[in-house]
Design a protein around this motif. Structure first.
Motif, PDB file in Angstrom:
ATOM      1  N   LYS A 442       0.869  -1.177   0.000  1.00 52.72           N
ATOM      2  CA  LYS A 442       0.000   0.000   0.000  1.00 52.72           C
ATOM      3  C   LYS A 442       0.903   1.224   0.000  1.00 52.72           C
ATOM      4  O   LYS A 442       1.945   1.248   0.667  1.00 52.72           O
ATOM      5  CB  LYS A 442      -0.881   0.044   1.245  1.00 52.72           C
ATOM      6  CG  LYS A 442      -1.806  -1.141   1.415  1.00 52.72           C
ATOM      7  CD  LYS A 442      -2.984  -1.082   0.484  1.00 52.72           C
ATOM      8  CE  LYS A 442      -3.934  -2.246   0.773  1.00 52.72           C
ATOM      9  NZ  LYS A 442      -5.065  -2.263  -0.162  1.00 52.72           N
ATOM     10  N   ALA A 443       0.506   2.225  -0.749  1.00 52.69           N
ATOM     11  CA  ALA A 443       1.361   3.410  -0.848  1.00 52.69           C
ATOM     12  C   ALA A 443       0.507   4.663  -0.998  1.00 52.69           C
ATOM     13  O   ALA A 443      -0.714   4.598  -1.196  1.00 52.69           O
ATOM     14  CB  ALA A 443       2.327   3.273  -2.028  1.00 52.69           C
ATOM     15  N   LEU A 444       1.182   5.790  -0.921  1.00 53.07           N
ATOM     16  CA  LEU A 444       0.505   7.078  -0.906  1.00 53.07           C
ATOM     17  C   LEU A 444       1.389   8.126  -1.569  1.00 53.07           C
ATOM     18  O   LEU A 444       2.579   8.211  -1.274  1.00 53.07           O
ATOM     19  CB  LEU A 444       0.237   7.479   0.555  1.00 53.07           C
ATOM     20  CG  LEU A 444      -0.430   8.811   0.849  1.00 53.07           C
ATOM     21  CD1 LEU A 444      -1.856   8.809   0.341  1.00 53.07           C
ATOM     22  CD2 LEU A 444      -0.405   9.066   2.358  1.00 53.07           C
ATOM     23  N   VAL A 558      -0.488   1.174   9.817  1.00 54.58           N
ATOM     24  CA  VAL A 558      -0.661   0.327   8.643  1.00 54.58           C
ATOM     25  C   VAL A 558       0.365  -0.798   8.700  1.00 54.58           C
ATOM     26  O   VAL A 558       1.569  -0.550   8.826  1.00 54.58           O
ATOM     27  CB  VAL A 558      -0.481   1.133   7.338  1.00 54.58           C
ATOM     28  CG1 VAL A 558      -0.566   0.217   6.134  1.00 54.58           C
ATOM     29  CG2 VAL A 558      -1.530   2.239   7.257  1.00 54.58           C
ATOM     30  N   GLU A 559      -0.111  -2.020   8.610  1.00 57.77           N
ATOM     31  CA  GLU A 559       0.777  -3.165   8.556  1.00 57.77           C
ATOM     32  C   GLU A 559       0.019  -4.351   7.972  1.00 57.77           C
ATOM     33  O   GLU A 559      -1.213  -4.371   7.949  1.00 57.77           O
ATOM     34  CB  GLU A 559       1.324  -3.526   9.940  1.00 57.77           C
ATOM     35  CG  GLU A 559       0.265  -3.963  10.934  1.00 57.77           C
ATOM     36  CD  GLU A 559       0.845  -4.324  12.294  1.00 57.77           C
ATOM     37  OE1 GLU A 559       2.054  -4.112  12.477  1.00 57.77           O
ATOM     38  OE2 GLU A 559       0.088  -4.817  13.150  1.00 57.77           O
ATOM     39  N   TYR A 560       0.756  -5.329   7.479  1.00 61.96           N
ATOM     40  CA  TYR A 560       0.169  -6.546   6.926  1.00 61.96           C
ATOM     41  C   TYR A 560       0.328  -7.696   7.908  1.00 61.96           C
ATOM     42  O   TYR A 560       1.316  -7.764   8.648  1.00 61.96           O
ATOM     43  CB  TYR A 560       0.871  -6.935   5.623  1.00 61.96           C
ATOM     44  CG  TYR A 560       0.481  -6.094   4.431  1.00 61.96           C
ATOM     45  CD1 TYR A 560      -0.511  -6.510   3.547  1.00 61.96           C
ATOM     46  CD2 TYR A 560       1.126  -4.887   4.171  1.00 61.96           C
ATOM     47  CE1 TYR A 560      -0.858  -5.751   2.448  1.00 61.96           C
ATOM     48  CE2 TYR A 560       0.786  -4.116   3.069  1.00 61.96           C
ATOM     49  CZ  TYR A 560      -0.202  -4.559   2.217  1.00 61.96           C
ATOM     50  OH  TYR A 560      -0.551  -3.802   1.124  1.00 61.96           O
ATOM     51  N   ALA A 561      -0.638  -8.611   7.869  1.00 59.87           N
ATOM     52  CA  ALA A 561      -0.501  -9.846   8.639  1.00 59.87           C
ATOM     53  C   ALA A 561       0.419 -10.822   7.915  1.00 59.87           C
ATOM     54  O   ALA A 561       1.207 -11.516   8.544  1.00 59.87           O
ATOM     55  CB  ALA A 561      -1.875 -10.485   8.866  1.00 59.87           C
ATOM     56  N   PHE A 562       0.314 -10.879   6.593  1.00 59.60           N
ATOM     57  CA  PHE A 562       1.204 -11.702   5.780  1.00 59.60           C
ATOM     58  C   PHE A 562       1.060 -11.266   4.327  1.00 59.60           C
ATOM     59  O   PHE A 562       0.143 -10.513   3.975  1.00 59.60           O
ATOM     60  CB  PHE A 562       0.904 -13.201   5.936  1.00 59.60           C
ATOM     61  CG  PHE A 562      -0.501 -13.610   5.563  1.00 59.60           C
ATOM     62  CD1 PHE A 562      -0.828 -14.002   4.273  1.00 59.60           C
ATOM     63  CD2 PHE A 562      -1.496 -13.627   6.530  1.00 59.60           C
ATOM     64  CE1 PHE A 562      -2.110 -14.391   3.942  1.00 59.60           C
ATOM     65  CE2 PHE A 562      -2.793 -14.019   6.211  1.00 59.60           C
ATOM     66  CZ  PHE A 562      -3.102 -14.408   4.918  1.00 59.60           C
ATOM     67  N   CYS A 563       1.971 -11.730   3.490  1.00 61.97           N
ATOM     68  CA  CYS A 563       1.944 -11.386   2.068  1.00 61.97           C
ATOM     69  C   CYS A 563       0.973 -12.308   1.332  1.00 61.97           C
ATOM     70  O   CYS A 563       1.039 -13.534   1.482  1.00 61.97           O
ATOM     71  CB  CYS A 563       3.335 -11.514   1.448  1.00 61.97           C
ATOM     72  SG  CYS A 563       4.508 -10.257   2.005  1.00 61.97           S
ATOM     73  N   ALA A 564       0.096 -11.735   0.541  1.00 63.13           N
ATOM     74  CA  ALA A 564      -0.862 -12.500  -0.253  1.00 63.13           C
ATOM     75  C   ALA A 564      -0.843 -11.982  -1.683  1.00 63.13           C
ATOM     76  O   ALA A 564      -0.526 -10.815  -1.932  1.00 63.13           O
ATOM     77  CB  ALA A 564      -2.271 -12.390   0.328  1.00 63.13           C
ATOM     78  N   ASP A 565      -1.199 -12.843  -2.629  1.00 60.83           N
ATOM     79  CA  ASP A 565      -1.174 -12.465  -4.041  1.00 60.83           C
ATOM     80  C   ASP A 565      -2.456 -11.786  -4.497  1.00 60.83           C
ATOM     81  O   ASP A 565      -2.552 -11.347  -5.648  1.00 60.83           O
ATOM     82  CB  ASP A 565      -0.925 -13.701  -4.910  1.00 60.83           C
ATOM     83  CG  ASP A 565       0.512 -14.186  -4.811  1.00 60.83           C
ATOM     84  OD1 ASP A 565       1.368 -13.413  -4.367  1.00 60.83           O
ATOM     85  OD2 ASP A 565       0.767 -15.350  -5.173  1.00 60.83           O
ATOM     86  N   GLY A 566      -3.473 -11.728  -3.629  1.00 61.27           N
ATOM     87  CA  GLY A 566      -4.720 -11.058  -3.944  1.00 61.27           C
ATOM     88  C   GLY A 566      -5.285 -10.415  -2.696  1.00 61.27           C
ATOM     89  O   GLY A 566      -4.684 -10.458  -1.608  1.00 61.27           O
ATOM     90  N   LYS A 569      -8.801 -10.570   3.170  1.00 67.61           N
ATOM     91  CA  LYS A 569      -9.032  -9.708   4.323  1.00 67.61           C
ATOM     92  C   LYS A 569      -8.105 -10.025   5.482  1.00 67.61           C
ATOM     93  O   LYS A 569      -7.590  -9.127   6.152  1.00 67.61           O
ATOM     94  CB  LYS A 569     -10.492  -9.815   4.763  1.00 67.61           C
ATOM     95  CG  LYS A 569     -10.850  -8.845   5.877  1.00 67.61           C
ATOM     96  CD  LYS A 569     -12.321  -8.898   6.225  1.00 67.61           C
ATOM     97  CE  LYS A 569     -12.632  -7.914   7.357  1.00 67.61           C
ATOM     98  NZ  LYS A 569     -14.069  -7.939   7.732  1.00 67.61           N
ATOM     99  N   ASP A 570      -7.853 -11.330   5.721  1.00 65.65           N
ATOM    100  CA  ASP A 570      -7.029 -11.672   6.864  1.00 65.65           C
ATOM    101  C   ASP A 570      -5.558 -11.347   6.666  1.00 65.65           C
ATOM    102  O   ASP A 570      -4.774 -11.382   7.612  1.00 65.65           O
ATOM    103  CB  ASP A 570      -7.200 -13.142   7.242  1.00 65.65           C
ATOM    104  CG  ASP A 570      -6.880 -14.091   6.104  1.00 65.65           C
ATOM    105  OD1 ASP A 570      -6.749 -13.615   4.961  1.00 65.65           O
ATOM    106  OD2 ASP A 570      -6.788 -15.310   6.348  1.00 65.65           O
ATOM    107  N   ALA A 571      -5.164 -11.017   5.432  1.00 65.55           N
ATOM    108  CA  ALA A 571      -3.781 -10.610   5.167  1.00 65.55           C
ATOM    109  C   ALA A 571      -3.581  -9.106   5.269  1.00 65.55           C
ATOM    110  O   ALA A 571      -2.453  -8.638   5.438  1.00 65.55           O
ATOM    111  CB  ALA A 571      -3.352 -11.076   3.777  1.00 65.55           C
ATOM    112  N   GLU A 572      -4.669  -8.353   5.185  1.00 66.62           N
ATOM    113  CA  GLU A 572      -4.576  -6.907   5.010  1.00 66.62           C
ATOM    114  C   GLU A 572      -4.175  -6.154   6.272  1.00 66.62           C
ATOM    115  O   GLU A 572      -3.782  -4.997   6.204  1.00 66.62           O
ATOM    116  CB  GLU A 572      -5.902  -6.354   4.480  1.00 66.62           C
ATOM    117  CG  GLU A 572      -6.238  -6.799   3.066  1.00 66.62           C
ATOM    118  CD  GLU A 572      -5.340  -6.163   2.034  1.00 66.62           C
ATOM    119  OE1 GLU A 572      -5.210  -4.917   2.029  1.00 66.62           O
ATOM    120  OE2 GLU A 572      -4.757  -6.899   1.219  1.00 66.62           O
TER     121      GLU A 572
END
Length: 597
Positions: A442-444, A558-566, A569-572
């Motif tokens: 995610k970026a800004l 802002v942080e991720y739970a894990f890296c996902a290819d799509g 919700k649980d990764a976001e």
């Protein structure tokens, strides 16, 4: 640069005749030329004299226009829905997370731009690339909704410049082996324009050539598959193919040697920071790749002139908005990257946007206004007199000087662009094409008086912050280790890094899952009283406690739970809707996030 003789000859050949007399249309028309992978920062527009003559000189260019997802299918779905990819759930170019099948599965084929236009009384016409994974097998199951007339490019030959396949209306696909794709498309665009005029209704016509995208052919080889079982080893990306008449142009031209071109020191973050410097042979090939892009764009340049001429011949040029843009940008060698896109850096997300038409000022460039692809559907609606939809994430772009000045006067100057990406990154050309994982981020982008910033959070939770007024090449990450986030020894936009990063992180928390109005006015989510409308407002010292409570640990980040290819919700990680309520607590008197939960 290209020779003066070439430019003069092209301009002379493209002189547009005076428009013939004809009825004045009460409703305007729109002709939209949408290229594929066209850059701003590699100067490709400087090599398109016909675009300059007919569009840039006759209209307004927006220098800070952004694709919010730096790959074609998600970007195009955003363009045709007015919604960000996190809301369309089309986040890749192929299934399971993207492509035409995903577009259909999400229910969008009955609820997007051409359908809405037809409901408003417009005829709709399209030729060229619509979406990836729109193929010779699924083209009619179902057919793309909402088009009066169409002639689509189809996979697997969409990007094969000399072996394209088109599919007109409900007919069977037809192969154009040996014919140059952009020239075939141009004739189809001219034919659809004639049909649109003959229909005696206001119209919206799209011409979407593949240039300057890489040439792509299926090799039959086996390689790494994605989660949907698609084999990327079976695809060969090589340099674009120009029309025969353009093959000899631009000899000696090279990728602009900006400070971030194949730099001596590694830059960026995540997997990009580990890239090796390219050797001389690699650089020479990438210069060739660059020249081929410029050459491939010449047929597009001619297409633009051909459409403008035909609009003049029909007597409707002055009643028609002509728009030029691209789905995403492109890099070649910046940050040591092989040719490609998929990154959040400026080369990949800053794209052309040029508009000419009724009431649009001529020969003007707008530098101070940030706009995004999600703004285009609302903009078209405004031009055509259609009420904006409540689910639009974007807002109509002010294309007249009066509108821009009026919005700036109200303190509503748009200065932010939320950027997002999921999945793999790919190199193109012949070097280092292995897919790169963990490319989700995610970026800004924020640009306003006195600041010009890029902030990102990768799915491995590395952070980046660049002050692009002093570091336009995004070479010096102000959040890179060993500099801690709380450091006050570094400055961004004249403020301590931690102070700026805390504001940008909060803004990104809102934008990463925003829908509708919060996407357009994210500061209002953080400051409902309306006393903050820009980053400059938020940087006021009276808000330090709100944003930096307990050294920044007093609120969710802002942080991720894990890296996902799509989009999973649980990764976001944390979202504004579920976790941003902590800001309300801080707003009411401060305290620790940990104490509140």
């Amino acid at each position: 640069m290209r020779s003066a003789e070439i430019i003069a000859a092209l301009l002379q050949a493209s002189a547009v005749a005076a428009p013939v007399s004809g009825p004045h249309r009460r409703q305007p028309n729109v002709v939209f030329i949408l290229t594929d992978d066209q850059d701003v920062h590699l100067a490709s527009l400087d090599y398109m004299p016909l675009v300059k003559k007919h569009l840039r000189n006759e209209g307004t260019s927006f220098s800070r226009h952004y694709a919010t997802t730096a790959v074609c299918c998600p970007s195009r779905v955003t363009l045709w829905t007015g919604r960000f990819a996190h809301n369309t759930n089309v986040t890749d170019v192929i299934p399971p997370y993207g492509g035409y099948p995903k577009f259909v599965a999400e229910g969008l084929n009955d609820n997007y731009f051409p359908v809405w236009l037809q409901e408003a009384g417009y005829s709709t016409w399209y030729t060229g690339k619509l979406f990836n994974a729109h193929t010779v097998e699924n083209y009619n199951s179902p057919a793309p909704g909402g088009f009066t007339g169409s002639d689509f490019l189809l996979d697997p030959h969409t990007y094969d410049y000399l072996n394209s396949t088109f599919q007109r209306n409900g007919e069977s696909p037809r192969s154009y082996e040996g014919q140059y794709s952009t020239d075939v498309l141009a004739e189809k665009a001219y034919g659809l324009l004639d049909e649109a005029v003959a229909a005696a209704k206001p119209f919206f016509l799209v011409a979407a050539p593949i240039a300057p995208h890489a040439n792509v052919v299926m090799t039959g080889k086996k390689g790494k598959k994605n989660a949907g079982g698609h084999d990327f080893g079976a695809i060969l990306f090589t340099e674009p193919v120009p029309a025969e008449r353009h093959r000899g142009l631009f000899k000696g031209e090279t990728v602009p040697r900006t400070g971030n071109f194949n730099p001596e020191q590694a830059s960026g973050a995540n997997w990009i920071h580990a890239l090796p410097q390219q050797n001389a042979t690699n650089v020479a090939y990438n210069d060739h790749f660059y020249r081929q892009r410029l050459r491939a764009l010449q047929a597009v340049d001619e297409l633009v002139a051909g459409l403008v001429q035909r609009l003049a011949d029909h007597g409707i040029l002055e009643d028609t908005y002509v728009v030029y843009s691209s789905d995403n940008g492109f890099h070649i060698g910046q940050h040591r990257l092989q040719p490609g896109k998929s990154c959040g850096y400026e080369e990949d997300v800053n794209v052309p946007l040029i508009v000419r038409g009724p009431g649009v000022e001529k020969n003007r460039t707008v530098d101070g206004l940030v706009t995004v692809h999600a703004d285009l559907a609302p903009t078209f609606f405004e031009w055509l007199g259609i009420e904006a939809r409540g689910d639009f994430d974007g807002a109509a772009i002010p294309v007249t000087r009066e509108r821009v000045e009026r919005e700036e006067g109200k303190g509503e100057r748009r200065e932010h662009a939320g950027i997002e990406y999921w999945g793999l990154a790919f190199g193109e050309g012949i070097y280092e094409r292995n897919p790169r994982g963990n490319n989700t981020y995610k970026a800004l982008r924020v640009s306003g008086p006195g600041y010009n910033l890029y902030y990102s959070v990768w799915c491995n939770n590395e952070h980046e912050l660049y002050d692009m007024n002093v570091d336009p090449g995004q070479l010096h990450n102000l959040l890179s280790p060993p500099s801690p986030l709380t450091s006050t020894s570094l400055l961004a936009a004249g403020h301590p890094v931690d102070k700026v990063a805390s504001r940008l992180d909060a803004l990104l928390l809102v934008l990463k899952t925003c829908k509708g109005e919060p996407c357009r006015r994210p500061w209002a989510q953080l400051h409902p009283a309306g006393d903050v409308k820009t980053l400059a407002d938020a940087l006021d010292e009276r808000f330090d406690g709100f944003y930096e409570a307990d050294g920044g640990s007093g609120r969710v980040r802002v942080e991720y739970a894990f890296c996902a290819d799509g989009f999973l919700k649980d990764a976001e990680g944390p979202t504004w809707e579920e976790d941003g309520r902590g800001y309300e607590y801080l707003r009411e008197g401060g305290g620790r996030w940990e104490d509140w939960v």
